[in-house]
Design a protein around this motif. Structure first.
Motif, PDB file in Angstrom:
ATOM      1  N   TRP A  12      40.690  72.857  17.593  1.00 54.79           N
ATOM      2  CA  TRP A  12      40.728  72.209  18.907  1.00 54.79           C
ATOM      3  C   TRP A  12      42.143  72.196  19.471  1.00 54.79           C
ATOM      4  CZ3 TRP A  12      38.290  70.996  23.045  1.00 54.79           C
ATOM      5  CH2 TRP A  12      38.740  69.987  23.888  1.00 54.79           C
ATOM      6  N   ARG A  13      43.122  71.920  18.642  1.00 59.04           N
ATOM      7  CA  ARG A  13      44.512  71.933  19.115  1.00 59.04           C
ATOM      8  C   ARG A  13      44.944  73.339  19.502  1.00 59.04           C
ATOM      9  NH1 ARG A  13      47.165  68.051  14.396  1.00 59.04           N
ATOM     10  NH2 ARG A  13      46.195  66.090  15.092  1.00 59.04           N
ATOM     11  N   TRP A  15      43.000  75.700  20.728  1.00 53.50           N
ATOM     12  CA  TRP A  15      42.398  75.982  22.030  1.00 53.50           C
ATOM     13  C   TRP A  15      43.095  75.216  23.140  1.00 53.50           C
ATOM     14  CZ3 TRP A  15      39.602  79.899  23.320  1.00 53.50           C
ATOM     15  CH2 TRP A  15      38.809  80.558  22.375  1.00 53.50           C
ATOM     16  N   GLN A  16      43.511  73.995  22.860  1.00 51.38           N
ATOM     17  CA  GLN A  16      44.256  73.228  23.860  1.00 51.38           C
ATOM     18  C   GLN A  16      45.565  73.927  24.222  1.00 51.38           C
ATOM     19  OE1 GLN A  16      44.571  69.284  22.081  1.00 51.38           O
ATOM     20  NE2 GLN A  16      43.178  68.457  23.606  1.00 51.38           N
ATOM     21  N   SER A  17      46.290  74.419  23.206  1.00 50.92           N
ATOM     22  CA  SER A  17      47.548  75.112  23.460  1.00 50.92           C
ATOM     23  C   SER A  17      47.327  76.377  24.294  1.00 50.92           C
ATOM     24  CB  SER A  17      48.213  75.472  22.122  1.00 50.92           C
ATOM     25  OG  SER A  17      49.394  76.196  22.326  1.00 50.92           O
ATOM     26  N   ARG A  20      46.646  75.373  27.917  1.00 53.41           N
ATOM     27  CA  ARG A  20      47.857  74.978  28.648  1.00 53.41           C
ATOM     28  C   ARG A  20      48.674  76.205  29.048  1.00 53.41           C
ATOM     29  NH1 ARG A  20      48.041  70.685  24.788  1.00 53.41           N
ATOM     30  NH2 ARG A  20      49.482  71.922  23.500  1.00 53.41           N
TER      31      ARG A  20
END
Length: 384
Positions: A12-13, A15-17, A20
């Motif tokens: 999840w992190r 994909w978040q990066s 962004r």
């Protein structure tokens, strides 16, 4: 299950990066298009406009690599922004990355290249603004971006320092707790070593008496029962030692505090056949004080050493109060007879450390009285 949850969080992190980064690229490209079509009064036309947009798109895509090589990307985009309007926003994003991840001097160098590039863009399109306004605006923007990135870098460095300091404090606290635990284990192990040696020497003394007496021994059953009881106590103490050294588990010995007295030590020694002359201050040996345990350990060590190294010799035990201190003196003659049990010498060393820790003194010496009379003397003084 826990590993699966951790992997899910990491995905999840990740994909978040990525999200962004994609938004930053799109925002930079949108800003470049807005500058091209909405801000500039004199803008490129024809094929040069298509080239401008294409170069701006590539410049925005290059932002994906700004963390790996911020200075290189910053310089390339500074040159691109000198000719292409759509690369202008991406250029300052790259400048921010330089200030965020590199030294301030390097960021200022890239900012100077940006300012020079803005002069090149003014030479291509002078109708957009005056030269002085172009210099002032671009210089202000470049310095502001550098200052913002440098501030972010300083904050990040402070966070890293505080995080490392907190981790170091936690490690030091854990190390201190482990050292305290190991010191406590060592202290208890020394105490149990003294107790086990005491009981084993008693067993050896009882068994030696039975061996000498042979078939003529009286009260064999009583002596055997005493040996069994003493062996049980030794095993109980040994179990405590093993538990402490193995996993820190404290197993309370079966011996009660009522039994752990100097008088009981003397009685046990006499029952085992050891000749003991005791001069005990009743008020000292019967009253529970801060020095009671140390007095017990000193007398125990003295009787045990006598049984080990001077079997059959008479042992003199003196315990009395001298002002605010309890004085213990144990002596026995030393002959040529061999020791019935081996000794490591660690008992007296550990006991001296323990007595010293409470402000007392423990000394031992061998005194030659002449005519072959040699005496071993153990003396201790502990605060009452």
């Amino acid at each position: 299950m826990q590993l699966h949850v951790i992997d899910s969080r990491q995905d999840w992190r990740s994909w978040q990066s990525r999200g962004r980064q994609a938004l930053q690229v799109l925002a930079a490209f949108a800003g470049g298009l807005a500058m091209l079509f909405l801000v500039l009064e004199q803008r490129p036309g024809g094929w040069w406009r298509i080239i401008d947009i294409a170069v701006g798109a590539l410049a925005c895509i290059a932002l994906l690599f700004r963390r790996r090589a911020p200075i290189t990307i910053g310089l390339i985009l500074a040159v691109a922004a000198a000719f292409c309007a759509t690369a202008g926003v991406a250029n300052y994003v790259a400048l921010f990355a330089v200030a965020r991840h590199r030294r301030l001097e390097q960021a200022i160098m890239v900012a100077l290249v940006d300012i020079v590039g803005s002069l090149g863009f003014w030479l291509l399109y002078p109708a957009n603004s005056a030269l002085s306004l172009t210099i002032v605006v671009n210089t202000a923007i470049a310095l502001a971006v550098v200052a913002w990135g440098a501030l972010q870098k300083t904050q990040q460095d402070l966070v890293v320092v505080y995080r490392d300091r907190a981790a170091r404090i936690v490690r030091e606290r854990e190390l201190r707790a482990e050292q305290i635990q190991m010191a406590e284990r060592a202290r208890i192990a020394r105490d149990m070593h003294d107790s086990v040696a005491h009981y084993i020497s008693l067993i050896a003394l009882y068994a030696g008496g039975l061996e000498v007496a042979g078939e003529n021994a009286k009260n064999v059953s009583h002596t055997a029962a005493t040996i069994r009881t003493t062996a049980t106590s030794a095993l109980s103490e040994l179990r405590t030692v093993i538990g402490m050294l193995r996993d820190g588990t404290l197993v309370v010995p079966e011996e009660t505090s009522r039994q752990r007295t100097v008088e009981n030590l003397v009685d046990q020694a006499r029952q085992a056949g050891q000749i003991v002359v005791a001069h005990l201050d009743r008020g000292v040996v019967q009253e529970k004080t801060a020095a009671t345990d140390e007095v017990y350990r000193i007398v125990q060590e003295g009787l045990t050493n006598a049984r080990k190294h001077a079997p059959g010799a008479m042992v003199t035990v003196n315990v009395h109060l001298d002002e605010a201190d309890v004085v213990i003196a144990i002596s026995n003659p030393v002959g040529d007879s061999a020791a019935i049990l081996p000794g490591s010498g660690a008992g007296l060393v550990g006991l001296a450390e323990r007595v010293s820790a409470i402000g007392g003194v423990l000394e031992h010496e061998i005194i030659d009285h002449g005519d072959g009379k040699i005496e071993f003397r153990l003396q201790g003084r502990v605060p009452a």
